[in-house]
Each structure stands twice: as C-alpha cells, then as structure tokens.
Design a protein around this motif. Structure first.
Motif, PDB file in Angstrom:
ATOM      1  N   VAL A   1      46.435  64.812  24.885  1.00 53.46           N
ATOM      2  CA  VAL A   1      45.639  65.609  23.682  1.00 53.46           C
ATOM      3  C   VAL A   1      45.917  67.270  23.834  1.00 53.46           C
ATOM      4  CG1 VAL A   1      43.066  66.125  23.123  1.00 53.46           C
ATOM      5  CG2 VAL A   1      43.894  63.737  23.742  1.00 53.46           C
ATOM      6  N   THR A   2      45.799  67.815  22.593  1.00 50.16           N
ATOM      7  CA  THR A   2      45.896  69.301  22.588  1.00 50.16           C
ATOM      8  C   THR A   2      44.906  69.697  21.857  1.00 50.16           C
ATOM      9  OG1 THR A   2      48.376  69.128  22.844  1.00 50.16           O
ATOM     10  CG2 THR A   2      47.241  71.179  21.988  1.00 50.16           C
ATOM     11  N   LEU A   3      44.034  70.598  22.648  1.00 50.87           N
ATOM     12  CA  LEU A   3      42.909  71.324  22.030  1.00 50.87           C
ATOM     13  C   LEU A   3      43.041  72.637  21.901  1.00 50.87           C
ATOM     14  CD1 LEU A   3      40.092  69.563  24.017  1.00 50.87           C
ATOM     15  CD2 LEU A   3      40.528  69.014  21.791  1.00 50.87           C
ATOM     16  N   ASP A   4      42.923  73.177  20.566  1.00 48.90           N
ATOM     17  CA  ASP A   4      43.161  74.596  20.276  1.00 48.90           C
ATOM     18  C   ASP A   4      41.665  75.304  20.433  1.00 48.90           C
ATOM     19  OD1 ASP A   4      42.988  77.046  18.295  1.00 48.90           O
ATOM     20  OD2 ASP A   4      45.191  76.424  18.308  1.00 48.90           O
ATOM     21  N   PHE A   5      41.545  76.212  21.120  1.00 49.71           N
ATOM     22  CA  PHE A   5      40.339  77.082  21.481  1.00 49.71           C
ATOM     23  C   PHE A   5      39.729  77.588  20.133  1.00 49.71           C
ATOM     24  CE2 PHE A   5      38.164  80.910  22.143  1.00 49.71           C
ATOM     25  CZ  PHE A   5      37.089  80.491  23.160  1.00 49.71           C
ATOM     26  N   PHE A   6      40.570  78.117  19.173  1.00 49.58           N
ATOM     27  CA  PHE A   6      40.102  78.825  18.088  1.00 49.58           C
ATOM     28  C   PHE A   6      39.607  77.728  17.162  1.00 49.58           C
ATOM     29  CE2 PHE A   6      42.875  81.871  20.174  1.00 49.58           C
ATOM     30  CZ  PHE A   6      41.900  82.912  20.204  1.00 49.58           C
ATOM     31  N   GLN A   7      40.207  76.730  16.999  1.00 49.21           N
ATOM     32  CA  GLN A   7      39.884  75.599  16.192  1.00 49.21           C
ATOM     33  C   GLN A   7      38.273  75.023  16.503  1.00 49.21           C
ATOM     34  OE1 GLN A   7      42.678  72.409  15.959  1.00 49.21           O
ATOM     35  NE2 GLN A   7      43.862  73.337  14.341  1.00 49.21           N
ATOM     36  N   LEU A   8      38.364  75.034  17.790  1.00 51.14           N
ATOM     37  CA  LEU A   8      36.994  74.723  18.434  1.00 51.14           C
ATOM     38  C   LEU A   8      35.898  75.758  18.104  1.00 51.14           C
ATOM     39  CD1 LEU A   8      38.003  73.252  21.986  1.00 51.14           C
ATOM     40  CD2 LEU A   8      37.193  71.932  20.008  1.00 51.14           C
TER      41      LEU A   8
END
Length: 306
Positions: free
Chosen positions: A227-234
């Motif tokens: 899984v890759t999470l993007d801080f700015f998308q969050l």
C-alpha cells in the motif's frame, strides 16, 4: 502415519510422507483428523516453505487421547480445532485451549471450515464495534472470512457493501444481504467502517470513501501489492479517520470456536464451502485456492471418519 509436507513446487505444493505419530504435550489432546480446511494465506507460505513448516491450522476430528493434564474434552469427543500447525495429517496434537466440542448436528466438513476464517470474522467485528445501522465496506469479500463477516454483520444490522472480483463470486454474498460491487471504485460511500483485506490501490481508494471519524481495519493484503498512501491526498479526504492494523492470531481460541459452533447449530451462520474432496486432491486444491478458483472454503477429507 501419513502427513502432507511442502515440496516447494508451485504446481504440486504438497506431497504425502510417512512420519511418526505426534506425541502430545500435557495440555494437548491427540486428534484423529477427519477433515481439514486450507487457507489462502497458507498457499503463500508454501511457495518458499521454511524447513520446519508443517501446514494445517483448521481441523475437525475425534479425540483419541485426552490431554494428560486433565484439561479439554475426553476420548471419543468430536471436536473442531485450531492448532498452530500440523493439521494436514492423519493425527494432530492440539492444545485443549484451541478445541471445541461438536454436536452431532454439525459434520466434520462444515466444522473444519470454521476456525481461522470464523475466528477472524468474529474478532474483526468486535474490533469494528456495534454495526447496527452503520454503513460498512468489505473488500476481498468472496473468501471464507468474507462470507462469515457478511452474514454476521448483516445479521447485526449493518448496511454492508461487499467487493468481489466477479458476479459469480458475489452471488452468495448478495443472498446473505450484501450490496455487491466488483471494484472499490463502484462502492457508494460514505462508509462508517471499512474492513480492508486486499491492499495495493484498494486501501487508499476505500479510505477516500469514508465518513469523517470513521474506522478502517486493515486485516490483509490479498493482492500481494504493498500500500502507498499520499499525505496530500489524505488531506483532501475525510478527516480524523483511524487506520487500525489487525491480526486475528492470539490464543486461546476455545471460546470463539465454541461461539462459532453455537452459531452454526442455531443456523445463524452457514459455512460457504466451494469444494469438498478427498485429501489425495490436496495439491490441486491448493493451487485452485491460491488462484482464486474456489468460492468460500475448501475442505479435504482424510477418510478418518468412522
């Protein structure tokens, strides 16, 4: 006795070997195995097996030697068990805290389909909390865990959306009361709770469909993609969402196994078994399970039933 052992070969993951019968520890009972149920996670372990790997965590059978410390069921009791390993064999030594007695109304095949998937479902739903009137998204829903979660969550009053790869794999889930979609993008949020088991791109997409303050329980990575999470998308998504890692495995298991047996006996839980066959077909069944060609659980019969 006969035991299935890993081969390290993708096309034939296990083979029979003649080995000594296990000697139980004082808190273990010796079980004559009548049926066992592999789990998809075990098929991954068989790809590069450790030298000491003895597969088999879900079994049902007959107590032929009671625990020396006096705990657990006596000789002749029919039981369902969840050993740490070693269940794909004619006999298995199982801690008594990982056994539950079976009523006559539940056969060994249905019982063997209960332990890992059923315990996982129970503990997942406890982690999620009260579900009555709440909107729940379940990914990777067509396996054993997914069927149990769906039936129990809908029975508890949840409005559940289940994600499956194909319409055929979702048919039984729809019968159980789920709203079935075939990709996370098609799920109509927002959701109070997400139970996420596929990883890869599905987790961040599911996260974006949550209500503020919601709970995402991450209990698997069936896609085998990190899984890759993007801080700015969050930042642009729902606020104050909690992501909670989950792993079911923590003994003792007796209470949860007994609860599952009771639910089946009361017809409030119905194991979804896509294949029942002789354990001579275990290698082929493992390949089909790994490649997602079996809906729900697969059960292998040892011929050990009286």
């Amino acid at each position: 006795m006969q035991r299935l052992i890993p081969t390290g070969e993708a096309a034939r993951p296990v083979a029979f070997a003649e080995v000594p019968q296990p000697v139980p520890e004082p808190g273990e009972a010796l079980i004559k195995v009548e049926a066992f149920a592999p789990n998809r996670g075990e098929t991954f372990l068989l790809e590069r097996p450790r030298p000491d790997l003895l597969p088999g965590k879900d079994i049902a059978g007959l107590v032929v030697q009671a625990a020396a410390d006096g705990s657990g069921p006596g000789i002749g009791a029919r039981v369902v068990g969840h050993p740490a390993q070693g269940g794909w064999a004619e006999y298995a030594a199982v801690p008594t805290h990982s056994l539950a007695v079976l009523p006559d109304s539940i056969d060994s095949a249905r019982a063997a389909a209960l332990p890992l998937a059923g315990i996982t479902a129970l503990r997942l739903l406890r982690t999620a909390g009260s579900l009555a009137g709440r909107r729940v998204l379940l990914t990777g829903a067509s396996g054993g865990v997914g069927h149990y979660v769906t039936e129990l969550a809908v029975g508890a009053g949840a409005d559940l959306t289940a994600v499956t790869a194909t319409p055929v794999r979702g048919e039984r889930l729809a019968e159980l009361g789920a709203n079935v979609v075939h990709e996370v993008a098609a799920a109509q949020g927002p959701f109070d709770v997400v139970l996420e088991s596929t990883g890869g791109p599905d987790l961040p997409l599911a996260l974006s469909k949550m209500r503020p303050g919601g709970l995402l329980v991450w209990f698997g990575q069936a896609s085998r993609i990190p899984v890759t999470l993007d801080f700015f998308q969050l930042l642009g998504g729902p606020e104050r969402v909690t992501i909670q890692h989950f792993h079911y495995a923590q003994a003792p298991y007796h209470a949860d196994l007994s609860a599952l047996v009771s639910l089946v006996e009361q017809r409030r839980l119905h194991p979804e078994i896509g294949r029942i066959t002789d354990w001579a077909q275990t290698a082929d069944t493992l390949v089909d399970l790994r490649e997602r060609r079996i809906r729900g659980k697969a059960v292998l019969l040892t011929g050990g039933a009286p």
